[in-house]
Every structure is written in C-alpha cells, then in structure tokens.
Write a protein that holds these residues in place. Sequence first.
Motif, PDB file in Angstrom:
ATOM      1  N   ILE A 123    -114.541  61.153  16.590  1.00 50.79           N
ATOM      2  CA  ILE A 123    -113.357  61.797  17.276  1.00 50.79           C
ATOM      3  C   ILE A 123    -113.606  63.151  17.485  1.00 50.79           C
ATOM      4  CG2 ILE A 123    -110.734  61.552  16.346  1.00 50.79           C
ATOM      5  CD1 ILE A 123    -112.279  59.215  16.205  1.00 50.79           C
ATOM      6  N   ASP A 124    -112.539  62.978  18.898  1.00 49.81           N
ATOM      7  CA  ASP A 124    -112.907  63.696  19.835  1.00 49.81           C
ATOM      8  C   ASP A 124    -111.939  64.993  19.261  1.00 49.81           C
ATOM      9  OD1 ASP A 124    -109.626  64.766  21.093  1.00 49.81           O
ATOM     10  OD2 ASP A 124    -110.182  62.294  21.397  1.00 49.81           O
ATOM     11  N   SER A 125    -112.137  66.061  19.267  1.00 49.50           N
ATOM     12  CA  SER A 125    -111.801  67.734  18.403  1.00 49.50           C
ATOM     13  C   SER A 125    -109.915  67.572  18.836  1.00 49.50           C
ATOM     14  CB  SER A 125    -112.024  68.638  19.090  1.00 49.50           C
ATOM     15  OG  SER A 125    -113.366  68.838  18.688  1.00 49.50           O
ATOM     16  N   THR A 126    -109.811  67.395  20.156  1.00 50.97           N
ATOM     17  CA  THR A 126    -107.781  67.535  20.172  1.00 50.97           C
ATOM     18  C   THR A 126    -107.411  66.014  18.908  1.00 50.97           C
ATOM     19  OG1 THR A 126    -108.301  68.180  22.534  1.00 50.97           O
ATOM     20  CG2 THR A 126    -105.942  67.358  21.598  1.00 50.97           C
ATOM     21  N   ALA A 127    -107.846  64.693  18.897  1.00 54.84           N
ATOM     22  CA  ALA A 127    -107.670  64.181  18.069  1.00 54.84           C
ATOM     23  C   ALA A 127    -107.187  64.489  16.981  1.00 54.84           C
ATOM     24  CB  ALA A 127    -107.726  62.838  18.145  1.00 54.84           C
ATOM     25  N   LEU A 128    -108.496  65.304  16.217  1.00 56.22           N
ATOM     26  CA  LEU A 128    -109.084  65.512  14.988  1.00 56.22           C
ATOM     27  C   LEU A 128    -107.254  66.533  14.738  1.00 56.22           C
ATOM     28  CD1 LEU A 128    -112.258  65.309  14.399  1.00 56.22           C
ATOM     29  CD2 LEU A 128    -110.607  64.201  13.469  1.00 56.22           C
ATOM     30  N   TRP A 129    -107.318  67.385  15.930  1.00 52.08           N
ATOM     31  CA  TRP A 129    -106.107  68.363  15.714  1.00 52.08           C
ATOM     32  C   TRP A 129    -104.946  68.279  15.377  1.00 52.08           C
ATOM     33  CZ3 TRP A 129    -106.908  74.126  15.304  1.00 52.08           C
ATOM     34  CH2 TRP A 129    -105.486  74.578  15.308  1.00 52.08           C
ATOM     35  N   ILE A 130    -104.587  67.261  15.813  1.00 49.04           N
ATOM     36  CA  ILE A 130    -103.386  66.790  15.812  1.00 49.04           C
ATOM     37  C   ILE A 130    -103.148  65.847  14.112  1.00 49.04           C
ATOM     38  CG2 ILE A 130    -101.220  65.036  16.656  1.00 49.04           C
ATOM     39  CD1 ILE A 130    -102.645  65.917  19.923  1.00 49.04           C
ATOM     40  N   LEU A 131    -104.470  64.796  14.788  1.00 46.52           N
ATOM     41  CA  LEU A 131    -103.931  63.182  12.845  1.00 46.52           C
ATOM     42  C   LEU A 131    -104.137  65.229  11.922  1.00 46.52           C
ATOM     43  CD1 LEU A 131    -104.350  61.381  11.683  1.00 46.52           C
ATOM     44  CD2 LEU A 131    -106.743  61.858  11.535  1.00 46.52           C
ATOM     45  N   LYS A 132    -104.155  66.018  11.874  1.00 46.35           N
ATOM     46  CA  LYS A 132    -104.586  67.229  10.539  1.00 46.35           C
ATOM     47  C   LYS A 132    -103.643  67.883  10.654  1.00 46.35           C
ATOM     48  CE  LYS A 132    -107.117  71.441   8.656  1.00 46.35           C
ATOM     49  NZ  LYS A 132    -108.750  72.543   9.008  1.00 46.35           N
ATOM     50  N   ASN A 133    -102.817  68.365  11.514  1.00 47.98           N
ATOM     51  CA  ASN A 133    -102.016  68.815  11.600  1.00 47.98           C
ATOM     52  C   ASN A 133    -100.449  68.816  11.641  1.00 47.98           C
ATOM     53  OD1 ASN A 133    -102.984  71.823  11.509  1.00 47.98           O
ATOM     54  ND2 ASN A 133    -103.285  71.393  13.267  1.00 47.98           N
ATOM     55  N   HIS A 134    -100.649  67.244  11.915  1.00 46.94           N
ATOM     56  CA  HIS A 134     -99.281  66.603  13.050  1.00 46.94           C
ATOM     57  C   HIS A 134     -99.314  64.931  12.263  1.00 46.94           C
ATOM     58  CE1 HIS A 134     -97.885  69.669  15.753  1.00 46.94           C
ATOM     59  NE2 HIS A 134     -99.446  69.744  15.287  1.00 46.94           N
ATOM     60  N   GLY A 135    -100.641  64.335  11.913  1.00 44.10           N
ATOM     61  CA  GLY A 135    -100.673  63.222  11.753  1.00 44.10           C
ATOM     62  C   GLY A 135     -99.537  62.878  10.310  1.00 44.10           C
ATOM     63  N   LEU A 136     -99.936  61.545  11.710  1.00 45.61           N
ATOM     64  CA  LEU A 136     -98.818  60.723  10.564  1.00 45.61           C
ATOM     65  C   LEU A 136     -98.843  59.460   9.658  1.00 45.61           C
ATOM     66  CD1 LEU A 136     -95.110  58.641  12.194  1.00 45.61           C
ATOM     67  CD2 LEU A 136     -96.549  57.710  10.471  1.00 45.61           C
ATOM     68  N   THR A 137     -98.829  59.145   8.507  1.00 46.13           N
ATOM     69  CA  THR A 137     -99.446  57.410   7.581  1.00 46.13           C
ATOM     70  C   THR A 137     -98.964  56.631   7.776  1.00 46.13           C
ATOM     71  OG1 THR A 137    -100.389  59.655   5.893  1.00 46.13           O
ATOM     72  CG2 THR A 137    -100.742  57.425   5.257  1.00 46.13           C
ATOM     73  N   LEU A 138     -99.437  55.585   8.426  1.00 50.83           N
ATOM     74  CA  LEU A 138     -98.735  54.137   7.877  1.00 50.83           C
ATOM     75  C   LEU A 138     -99.394  53.154   6.730  1.00 50.83           C
ATOM     76  CD1 LEU A 138     -99.355  52.658  11.468  1.00 50.83           C
ATOM     77  CD2 LEU A 138     -97.301  54.501  10.607  1.00 50.83           C
ATOM     78  N   PHE A 139    -100.545  53.948   6.320  1.00 51.49           N
ATOM     79  CA  PHE A 139    -100.906  53.308   5.324  1.00 51.49           C
ATOM     80  C   PHE A 139    -102.179  54.329   4.905  1.00 51.49           C
ATOM     81  CE2 PHE A 139    -104.682  50.670   3.039  1.00 51.49           C
ATOM     82  CZ  PHE A 139    -103.858  50.190   2.213  1.00 51.49           C
ATOM     83  N   GLY A 140    -102.366  54.505   3.623  1.00 57.31           N
ATOM     84  CA  GLY A 140    -103.391  54.685   2.770  1.00 57.31           C
ATOM     85  C   GLY A 140    -103.142  56.408   2.107  1.00 57.31           C
ATOM     86  N   PRO A 141    -103.834  57.305   1.839  1.00 59.46           N
ATOM     87  CA  PRO A 141    -103.545  58.699   1.351  1.00 59.46           C
ATOM     88  C   PRO A 141    -102.819  59.464   2.320  1.00 59.46           C
ATOM     89  CG  PRO A 141    -105.916  58.306   0.552  1.00 59.46           C
ATOM     90  CD  PRO A 141    -104.826  56.880   1.862  1.00 59.46           C
ATOM     91  N   ASN A 142    -101.724  60.328   2.353  1.00 65.07           N
ATOM     92  CA  ASN A 142    -100.921  61.365   2.963  1.00 65.07           C
ATOM     93  C   ASN A 142    -102.171  62.071   4.214  1.00 65.07           C
ATOM     94  OD1 ASN A 142     -99.390  63.648   4.587  1.00 65.07           O
ATOM     95  ND2 ASN A 142     -97.949  62.783   3.586  1.00 65.07           N
ATOM     96  N   ALA A 143    -101.644  62.145   5.847  1.00 65.41           N
ATOM     97  CA  ALA A 143    -102.434  62.070   6.461  1.00 65.41           C
ATOM     98  C   ALA A 143    -102.994  64.023   6.429  1.00 65.41           C
ATOM     99  CB  ALA A 143    -102.429  62.230   7.827  1.00 65.41           C
ATOM    100  N   ARG A 144    -102.168  64.993   5.767  1.00 62.17           N
ATOM    101  CA  ARG A 144    -101.656  65.780   5.504  1.00 62.17           C
ATOM    102  C   ARG A 144    -103.259  66.611   4.536  1.00 62.17           C
ATOM    103  NH1 ARG A 144     -97.653  68.742   8.072  1.00 62.17           N
ATOM    104  NH2 ARG A 144     -97.060  66.615  10.020  1.00 62.17           N
ATOM    105  N   GLY A 145    -103.147  65.293   3.492  1.00 62.83           N
ATOM    106  CA  GLY A 145    -104.177  65.119   2.351  1.00 62.83           C
ATOM    107  C   GLY A 145    -105.540  64.927   2.651  1.00 62.83           C
TER     108      GLY A 145
END
Length: 270
Positions: free
Chosen positions: A121-143
């Motif tokens: 996964i590219d770094s920009t996508a990882l950064w956004i997922l880590k800091n702003h990601g929205l969970t549709l299913f599974g553990p919360n993205a922030r965790g």
Amino acid sequence: MIPRVPHVILPLLQDYVQLLISQLPEVVYGIYLQGSIVLDGFVPERSDIDFITIVSRNLTPEEINQIDLIHEKLKNKHDYYSVMEGQYTTLDHLRRTADLERERFPKYFYGKCMGLTKGQIDSTALWILKNHGLTLFGPNARGLEINVSWPDLLNAMKYNLHKYWTEKADNYELFLQDNWVDDTVLTLGRIMYTLEHQSVITKDQAGDYLVQMLPTEWHALIYEAMRIRQGKRENGHFPSIDERAARTQSFIKYIVNVCNEQYQLEKVSH
C-alpha cells in the motif's frame, strides 16, 4: 447507516460488505475506506471510492476468483462502482513486515481488476487510513498497527513532484481535457499543503489554499480547476483550451520549483 458515507454510494458499500463477509467469512479481517470520503471531500461524479480490504492470510486461486465475481455483481448493479478503487492486503503489509516474494492480492482501478499485486500500500493511502480511515467492517481503523511516518509521506510527495508530475508536464495533449486540469492543479495544491503542514487535505480545500498562497497571476487557472471540480459549466477564465493547457504545463513546473526551493527537497529515484 455507515457514518460519514455519502448517501449516494451507501447502497454500493453496504452490498460490498455484505457479499464479502457472507461469502468469505473466514478470510475477511476488515474493510476500510480512505481517500476523499474520509477527508469529507467526496464529490459525486468526480471522486473515487478508495477502499482497502484486509484479509487474514494469503488468498487461494478460488478465493481470488470469488472476489472477482463479487466485484462483477457490484459492477452490474451499481453505477458508482465505476469509481471504486482499491486493493486487498494483509496486516503484515500495513506493518510492512510482509513476504513480498510469495504473496499476491487483487487490485481494482476504476472498477476494473488490474490483476494481482504484492499487496503493498502506498504511503499516502496508509497515512490517510491511519489518521482518518473509516471502518466498514472489522476492528476500528485507528487501532490498526500501521507502519507509516512523516518521512514516508514526505518521500511520496517528492516522488509525485519529481517523477509523476514532472513527466506528465511534457504531455500537452493531456491538459486539453478538463479532468486533467482539475486533477493537476488541485493535486499539486494538496502536495504543497502536505509539505507545509504534514497533513493531507481535500482537493477543494487545496484550491482555497492555492488562492491564499500563490501570486494572482495563477488565480485564473486555480479558479478554472475549482470550476471543473464543482461541475460548473461556465468558462470565463481562458479564451481557449489550448491556452489553458499551456498554462497548466507551466503551473506544474512552477509548483515543482517552488516546493524544491521552499522545502529544500532532494530528488528521489524510483
């Protein structure tokens, strides 16, 4: 209802989640959104639906085929599927501890399967997922344990400036198209903002930022990009698309030079 998801794409995402977890319950670990949706900048007809789906292990050929069939069902049912973009990966790829030689995962671009990738996964996508990601299913993205830091994001910005956009700048024909003017100007604005503030904003916010930061000689092009982004029909900023295309080419070179000087960027090679 999934919080923060625009209602026009909610049926698509609900079907996507339901199909995956019902047909591959032992495989799917989590389903997440990143990109414009999670930055509250989704624009119908203009924005992508950026997803990252985490699976619990390497996929079998049968499971990969099943995933592709799920995407075909979504394509046949939902108009917005055509802007669905993302990939499947594992937690090890988020941690950056994966075995890149053996693993292969499906990737989709504008609704089409692009074959199998190594799951990176590219770094920009990882950064956004880590800091702003929205969970549709599974553990919360922030965790999630996501291994990405500012140096990684900085390197991604440098690559975009020195490789991607620098190479595109010579292709005059690209910038005769509205969508390339919009994407070029506002994406470069996002890069400038990221270099200054070490965070990521939407393209709409990038337009406002550019107006505040750049000399007035560039405002006509910025407003033109914002007009296209907002879907407005009137065009009073340039007498011809040829002049607009040439101006967009000059804008790329200008922004690259400004960023190099202001942030003392060293060139990267990929």
